[in-house]
Write a protein that holds these residues in place. Structure first.
Motif, mmCIF file in Angstrom:
data_model
loop_
_atom_site.group_PDB
_atom_site.id
_atom_site.type_symbol
_atom_site.label_atom_id
_atom_site.label_comp_id
_atom_site.label_asym_id
_atom_site.label_seq_id
_atom_site.Cartn_x
_atom_site.Cartn_y
_atom_site.Cartn_z
ATOM 1 N N SER A 1 0.816 -1.214 0.000
ATOM 2 C CA SER A 1 0.000 0.000 0.000
ATOM 3 C C SER A 1 0.846 1.258 0.000
ATOM 4 N N THR A 2 2.105 1.120 0.362
ATOM 5 C CA THR A 2 2.976 2.296 0.353
ATOM 6 C C THR A 2 3.714 2.450 -0.962
ATOM 7 N N SER A 3 3.324 1.624 -1.961
ATOM 8 C CA SER A 3 3.942 1.661 -3.272
ATOM 9 C C SER A 3 5.442 1.417 -3.195
ATOM 10 N N SER A 4 5.850 0.618 -2.233
ATOM 11 C CA SER A 4 7.272 0.300 -2.106
ATOM 12 C C SER A 4 7.631 -0.770 -3.105
ATOM 13 N N SER A 5 8.765 -0.636 -3.754
ATOM 14 C CA SER A 5 9.283 -1.626 -4.669
ATOM 15 C C SER A 5 10.715 -1.905 -4.309
ATOM 16 N N LYS A 6 11.299 -2.853 -5.062
ATOM 17 C CA LYS A 6 12.679 -3.191 -4.747
ATOM 18 C C LYS A 6 13.619 -2.055 -5.080
ATOM 19 N N TYR A 7 13.131 -1.036 -5.782
ATOM 20 C CA TYR A 7 13.968 0.108 -6.105
ATOM 21 C C TYR A 7 13.779 1.246 -5.113
ATOM 22 N N ASP A 8 12.787 1.140 -4.235
ATOM 23 C CA ASP A 8 12.562 2.163 -3.221
ATOM 24 C C ASP A 8 13.454 1.863 -2.018
ATOM 25 N N ILE A 9 14.046 2.920 -1.477
ATOM 26 C CA ILE A 9 14.926 2.757 -0.326
ATOM 27 C C ILE A 9 14.440 3.661 0.795
ATOM 28 N N ILE A 10 14.187 3.087 1.945
ATOM 29 C CA ILE A 10 13.805 3.874 3.123
ATOM 30 C C ILE A 10 15.086 4.465 3.699
ATOM 31 N N THR A 11 15.197 5.785 3.688
ATOM 32 C CA THR A 11 16.465 6.451 4.028
ATOM 33 C C THR A 11 16.439 7.174 5.368
ATOM 34 N N THR A 12 15.315 7.116 6.074
ATOM 35 C CA THR A 12 15.223 7.828 7.356
ATOM 36 C C THR A 12 15.210 6.828 8.506
ATOM 37 N N PRO A 13 16.300 6.702 9.228
ATOM 38 C CA PRO A 13 16.324 5.754 10.352
ATOM 39 C C PRO A 13 15.505 6.272 11.532
ATOM 40 N N LEU A 14 15.002 5.343 12.330
ATOM 41 C CA LEU A 14 14.282 5.727 13.543
ATOM 42 C C LEU A 14 15.221 6.308 14.585
ATOM 43 N N GLN A 15 16.439 5.775 14.644
ATOM 44 C CA GLN A 15 17.380 6.211 15.662
ATOM 45 C C GLN A 15 18.808 5.928 15.187
ATOM 46 N N THR A 16 19.728 6.709 15.725
ATOM 47 C CA THR A 16 21.151 6.543 15.433
ATOM 48 C C THR A 16 21.898 6.315 16.750
ATOM 49 N N TYR A 17 22.824 5.384 16.737
ATOM 50 C CA TYR A 17 23.594 5.044 17.935
ATOM 51 C C TYR A 17 25.070 5.287 17.640
ATOM 52 N N SER A 18 25.677 6.165 18.395
ATOM 53 C CA SER A 18 27.060 6.557 18.137
ATOM 54 C C SER A 18 27.844 6.589 19.444
ATOM 55 N N GLY A 19 29.128 6.872 19.315
ATOM 56 C CA GLY A 19 30.010 6.921 20.476
ATOM 57 C C GLY A 19 31.081 5.855 20.422
ATOM 58 N N HIS A 20 30.773 4.730 19.757
ATOM 59 C CA HIS A 20 31.748 3.658 19.621
ATOM 60 C C HIS A 20 32.633 3.933 18.402
ATOM 61 N N ARG A 21 33.542 3.023 18.115
ATOM 62 C CA ARG A 21 34.414 3.155 16.950
ATOM 63 C C ARG A 21 34.451 1.817 16.223
ATOM 64 N N ASN A 22 34.176 1.858 14.912
ATOM 65 C CA ASN A 22 34.069 0.627 14.127
ATOM 66 C C ASN A 22 34.829 0.803 12.819
ATOM 67 N N VAL A 23 36.141 0.627 12.880
ATOM 68 C CA VAL A 23 36.988 0.784 11.699
ATOM 69 C C VAL A 23 37.890 -0.426 11.494
ATOM 70 N N GLN A 24 38.387 -1.007 12.556
ATOM 71 C CA GLN A 24 39.508 -1.934 12.459
ATOM 72 C C GLN A 24 39.128 -3.340 12.007
ATOM 73 N N THR A 25 37.958 -3.844 12.380
ATOM 74 C CA THR A 25 37.594 -5.218 12.049
ATOM 75 C C THR A 25 36.253 -5.249 11.326
ATOM 76 N N PHE A 26 36.046 -6.299 10.524
ATOM 77 C CA PHE A 26 34.818 -6.425 9.734
ATOM 78 C C PHE A 26 33.827 -7.408 10.352
#
Length: 639
Positions: free
Chosen positions: A292-317
């Motif tokens: 009903s929201t006309s979402s397709s595989k080409y539509d991308i939801i770009t607004t997150p509900l929340q963001t969590y920061s303060g940590h560091r995520n660079v060194q390992t995958f």
């Protein structure tokens, strides 16, 4: 009922009221228990980094996999006594383990799946401690297995996410383990089922996208994603890979991004998704959404509900992200600083920070029955068990603030480190392409050599080795603090090679980046000896930068860089010679003569190379003096 009630009020409410899962869940995950988390036990037994750990659904067992290619089973009922380790058959590091056949009925687990760097999926009988079966990927799909995920309803099915091979579904009901490749993007880093809609699963990819699929609709010939998610600011670059993914009972997807933050997305299944008519097939056989929201595989939801920061995520995958509690009240993830961060899911506030590793915490998992009991793992060869055994809150806000500040500073330097590595890799690729063109056009080599700057020999620091062996420049070591001198030296050496190839603009970019790092480095905490060495490291790069600008006829820039180099070494021959030439070209003959005469006085053997330009300067000064004298004479004659 007010969710902010203290735990005493909740316990009293439960005594007065009939049994309620809601009240029990709130008690089990109350903030007062999370803030009292304290290390309870350290599980030793592995001989390498612990990359993964999982609780069984009934909470009686904990399984861990390591770089030592072994799986350890720990009995919770026996105070985490370790069963004897069994060899898995893996010849690569184990990245993921997953209990099978215990998700539905909550009985004792019997089977355990494992995989990792070798790309082979093994299924083990943990009672008999032997391998039941295994499945190796096709040669064309051979790659690392990033994550395993068991089906919450069908105990014989599980998914595997491969770094290159995409997502595969495994079926244990066949005499030999059956494999079905699901049509998704190839670079799958994480996969998870939706607890409330077990026919759905979501995949985290290497291009910042999280995609949700219906397991009943996917096929070999089409990518039938029903939703896609990604933060808006990451869509343009598509370079931030997802390394961790988790989904709660509200269909909220939390994704951890490499070199970025953690984001929470709301998958709108309850309001718009119809399982019976969610997908249609177009004329080309592709999947499209009819929600009903006309979402397709080409539509991308770009607004997150929340963001969590303060940590560091660079060194390992391998950093995972996980919920705490049946309702997903909290979110936790490891950090490069060796701490476990716990956030409030709704507000995004940091609730607790625990020191879980001397190097990097890669993941954490909450006990399914007692969510305030947590296990963590990382670069060390141990698994830590945490429980609410503190008499009072163990959170020190000042310590937390200091950790966050250090992480933000360090994250910037780590990202800069990765950026420099990319710069050097691109530069090497460009030089290789240039050499190929020169080999294909041998007749033009003489003209190309004539276009190279005459001062190239004086620009480099006697580095004649053009070999592009990885050992010739700094290696990316994810477990060490960024080595600023190594970064600067690498940029300088690459700039020297570009200069000799006649790629002056590219060479100047390398030198400029090296100088930028040098000038932005805080030297206040360095010893006097270290500061002196650091300045000696930057000085030749400033002179090389001046040489580039001299070729490009940017004479003011030559004077500026040479002056900076001469501040600490007033008799530097290259600095005097290049600044003197730059003064000459902008007709500042007096300063040019001073610099070049100093150059000759301190380097008699170079007198011949400077004598010609000195003579030109002297003639220019004589002509200037003659013009000025003639001008003064005319002025006085008029009077």
């Amino acid at each position: 009922m007010n969710t902010n009630k203290n735990i005493t009020s909740l316990l009293a409410f439960r005594e007065r009221s009939s049994f309620s899962f809601s009240t029990t869940d709130k008690i089990a995950c109350h903030k007062s228990l999370i803030t009292r988390l304290k290390r309870k036990k350290v599980l030793q037994g592995h001989n390498g980094c612990v990359n993964t750990a999982r609780w069984s659904a009934n909470g009686n067992w904990l399984a861990s996999g390591s770089d030592d290619h072994c799986i350890r089973l720990w009995s919770v009922e026996k105070d985490f006594k370790a069963e004897s380790p069994f060899q898995t058959g893996h010849f690569g590091n184990i990245f993921c383990v997953e209990f099978l056949e215990d998700n539905v009925y909550g009985g004792e687990p019997r089977l355990l799946a494992s995989s990792g760097a070798d790309g082979i999926v093994f299924v083990h009988d943990i009672i008999q401690q032997k391998t039941v079966t295994h499945k190796k990927m096709d040669r064309r799909d051979s790659c690392m297995t990033m994550k395993l995920c068991s089906d919450p309803v069908h105990p014989d099915l599980f998914l595997a996410a491969f770094e290159v091979g995409g997502v595969h579904q495994y079926d244990l009901r066949s005499p030999e383990i059956d494999t079905h490749k699901i049509k998704v993007k190839t670079e799958a880093n994480a996969v998870a089922f939706h607890p409330s809609h077990p026919h759905l699963f979501s995949v985290g990819f290497g291009d910042s996208i999280v995609a949700t699929y219906d397991n009943r609709m996917v096929g070999d010939d089409r990518d039938a994603s029903i939703y896609q998610f990604a933060p808006a600011h990451l869509l343009s670059s598509r370079r931030k890979a997802i390394c961790g993914l988790s989904i709660n009972r509200k269909d909220q997807i939390v994704a951890s991004y490499l070199s970025d933050d953690i984001y929470l997305f709301d998958c709108p299944l309850n309001s718009s998704y119809s399982s019976s008519s969610s997908l249609t097939t177009d004329d080309n056989g592709g999947g499209g959404s009819t929600t009903s929201t006309s979402s397709s595989k080409y539509d991308i939801i770009t607004t997150p509900l929340q963001t969590y920061s303060g940590h560091r995520n660079v060194q390992t995958f391998l950093k995972e992200v996980a919920y705490i509690g049946r309702r997903g009240e909290y979110i936790m993830s490891g950090s490069d600083c060796g701490h476990l961060f716990i956030w409030d899911t709704r507000s995004g506030d940091i609730v607790h920070v625990l020191s879980g590793d001397r190097s990097v915490v890669n993941g954490a998992a909450a006990h399914p029955q007692f969510p305030a009991m947590i296990c963590t793992w990382g670069i060390e060869s141990t698994v830590k068990i945490w429980d609410s055994i503190g008499e009072k809150s163990t959170v020190d806000q000042q310590v937390v603030t200091n950790i966050i500040d250090r992480n933000m500073q360090r994250q910037g330097s780590m990202l800069q480190y990765a950026q420099i590595k990319t710069m050097i890799a691109n530069s090497r690729r460009k030089r290789r392409d240039l050499k190929k063109q020169q080999q294909q056009q041998p007749t033009s080599s003489s003209s190309e050599n004539s276009s190279k700057p005459a001062e190239s020999s004086s620009s480099s620091e006697d580095d004649e080795d053009d070999d592009d062996d990885e050992d010739d420049f700094y290696m990316w070591n994810p477990f060490r603090r960024p080595d600023l001198p190594a970064m600067i030296i690498s940029l300088k050496e690459e700039g020297n090679k570009l200069f000799r190839e006649g790629l002056i603009h590219e060479s100047l970019a390398m030198y400029s980046k090296a100088c930028e790092i040098g000038t932005s480095t805080n030297v206040e905490r360095m010893s006097a000896q270290s500061v002196d060495r650091f300045k000696q490291l930057i000085r030749p790069i400033l002179l090389n930068k001046a040489a580039c600008n001299l070729v490009l006829k940017e004479y003011k820039a030559v004077i500026e860089d040479s002056t900076k180099a001469l501040d600490g070494d007033p008799l530097n021959l290259k600095g005097l010679f290049r600044r003197g030439r730059a003064y000459f070209f902008i007709n500042d003959f007096d300063n040019a003569l001073v610099d070049l005469q100093k150059f000759v006085e301190n380097s008699p053997e170079e007198e011949q190379s400077a004598q010609k330009i000195i003579q030109q300067i002297q003639r220019a000064i004589a002509q200037r003096d003659k013009r000025e004298a003639s001008l003064f004479q005319r002025m006085f004659k008029k009077e």
